[in-house]
Design an enzyme around this catalytic site. Structure first.
Site, PDB file in Angstrom:
ATOM      1  N   GLU A  75      -6.887 -12.648   8.955  1.00  0.00           N
ATOM      2  CA  GLU A  75      -7.319 -13.858   8.472  1.00  0.00           C
ATOM      3  C   GLU A  75      -8.721 -14.571   9.165  1.00  0.00           C
ATOM      4  O   GLU A  75      -9.355 -15.461   8.845  1.00  0.00           O
ATOM      5  CB  GLU A  75      -6.210 -14.950   8.521  1.00  0.00           C
ATOM      6  N   LYS A 133       5.822   0.667   7.373  1.00  0.00           N
ATOM      7  CA  LYS A 133       5.565   1.927   6.516  1.00  0.00           C
ATOM      8  C   LYS A 133       7.038   2.856   6.520  1.00  0.00           C
ATOM      9  O   LYS A 133       7.582   3.211   7.447  1.00  0.00           O
ATOM     10  CB  LYS A 133       4.552   2.704   7.057  1.00  0.00           C
ATOM     11  N   GLY A 161       0.905  -1.192   0.075  1.00  0.00           N
ATOM     12  CA  GLY A 161      -0.082  -0.004  -0.030  1.00  0.00           C
ATOM     13  C   GLY A 161       0.832   1.327   0.047  1.00  0.00           C
ATOM     14  O   GLY A 161       2.047   1.147   0.079  1.00  0.00           O
ATOM     15  N   GLY A 205       0.639   5.400   1.480  1.00  0.00           N
ATOM     16  CA  GLY A 205      -0.096   6.130   2.325  1.00  0.00           C
ATOM     17  C   GLY A 205       0.208   7.710   1.887  1.00  0.00           C
ATOM     18  O   GLY A 205       0.987   7.754   1.031  1.00  0.00           O
TER      19      GLY A 205
END
Length: 399
Positions: free
Chosen positions: A247, A144, A122, A124
């Site tokens: 999950e 990140k 991803g 951000g």
């Protein structure tokens, strides 16, 4: 069409395989005699999966492998892959570079401090989020990394660190947990709980959500927002990309780093307007004072999108924001006639333009969802039924 595989096998250098001029379909597996792309991975099958083209679309199909083929953390029989998607076979991760998109991040495969960066999962506001491994503990994490253009700006670095520390102080089962924040050389890292994917991914891969799934999502996220309210925070950016799942099927809210503090008068003052155009509450879009009910509007807009596969409004960012302020939302009951009137009513109430007409706070939303789960509503009759008009509530927000 440009098509490359970035192959990451543990304890080996990353290998890039260019399939642009190859004859497809091709087979990926550990046996070089039967696989056009061979990987040195004992947990991969001899002929593990195939890669094929249908027009301009790329598909991966499992070939009856022993350990399965996983696309972005989900086990698949066959699935379409997009630029940046990750397919795992055994211990091998293959990141797809497709078309003329930006190249795959050069940090993939690097080790920063005690963390090995494996795949991009991803991006951000401040940087890129990687699937990583905390080597000392053998723990899978999300990492990140502050973007390079911000590293030389002390103000951006301090904002990144401050937001990370603020998020790290929060602890709730429906918030993505922040483990640590650290500096490694010139890089600044935020270490977080690793999740399976986002609801935006699930919508893209599996289509609109059904009512039971939506009820569970709304319950989990409203509980997270109720906790944020108890900590006197407004999230300001609730959207499908920021609602993740694991999950076990739990939904968790991410990116609380940009949350705005609620003052003693019960509202948060915005120095700058945050939020994503498709989900922003009218009062937030105007730049005025906001409270937790702005997050409820964003959650309602998110639920609408996930149920219909359509955003509330379309157009340019400016047109969409103006529509949030002045245009009534489409009738959710007509767009998705199979969901119950009770759920439609709750979501449409969350989408009221005036905060006073929305649920009073996230706790109220959670309680109403809990009541629906205890006594599931009956399916709507064929053709639907006319819902009684709802009496609008006018009351002061309780901080």
């Amino acid at each position: 069409m440009n098509l490359k595989l970035h192959i990451n096998v543990p304890e080996a250098a990353i290998r890039i395989v260019d399939l642009t001029t190859s004859v497809l379909p091709c087979v990926v597996g550990r046996d070089s005699e039967v696989s056009q792309v061979a990987v040195a991975d004992s947990q991969a099958s001899r002929a593990h999966c195939s890669i094929e083209l249908e027009g301009d679309a790329v598909f991966v199909e499992d070939m009856g492998s022993r350990n399965g083929t996983w696309l972005n953390g989900q086990k698949i029989t066959r699935g379409r892959v997009y630029h940046g998607d990750v397919v795992r076979i055994g211990r091998t991760h293959m990141t797809f570079e497709i078309g003329d998109n930006q190249p795959i991040d050069p940090l993939i495969g690097q080790r920063l401090g005690g963390f090995e960066l494996q795949d991009v999962i991803g991006r951000g506001r401040y940087g890129t989020v990687f699937k990583g491994m905390q080597v000392a503990l053998g723990r899978a994490v999300a990492v990140k990394v502050l973007a390079e253009e911000y590293r030389s700006d002390p103000e951006s670095v301090q904002a990144f660190l401050a937001e990370a520390r603020r998020a790290g102080r929060l602890n709730h089962p429906n918030l993505v947990q922040v483990h640590d924040v650290c500096q490694v050389g010139e890089n600044y890292l935020l270490i977080m709980e690793l999740m399976t994917g986002s609801t935006a991914d699930a919508l893209r891969d599996s289509g609109p959500f059904d009512e039971p799934t939506m009820l569970r999502l709304l319950l989990h996220v409203s509980r997270a927002l109720a906790y944020a309210e108890s900590q006197r925070l407004v999230h300001r950016d609730v959207k499908p990309d920021n609602i993740l799942y694991n999950e076990e099927g739990a939904y968790k809210l991410a990116d609380l780093g940009i949350a705005a503090p609620i003052a003693e008068n019960g509202v948060a003052t915005q120095e700058r307007i945050f939020g994503s155009p498709h989900y922003v509450a009218p009062e937030q879009a105007r730049g005025g004072a906001i409270d937790g009910r702005a997050d409820l509007y964003a959650l309602g807009a998110t639920a609408f999108h996930l149920l219909t596969n359509k955003t509330l409004f379309t157009g340019t960012n400016r047109q969409v924001v103006v529509a949030h302020i002045s245009t009534p939302p489409p009738d959710l009951g007509k767009l998705v006639p199979q969901i119950s009137d009770e759920l439609v009513d709750l979501i449409m109430e969350m989408l009221e333009k005036d905060p006073d007409d929305r649920p009073e706070n996230a706790n109220e939303v959670a309680e109403r969802i809990e009541a629906l789960l205890k006594s599931p509503p009956k399916p709507r009759p064929v053709g639907g039924r006319k819902r009684m008009p709802r009496v609008r509530r006018r009351r002061r927000y309780r901080s």
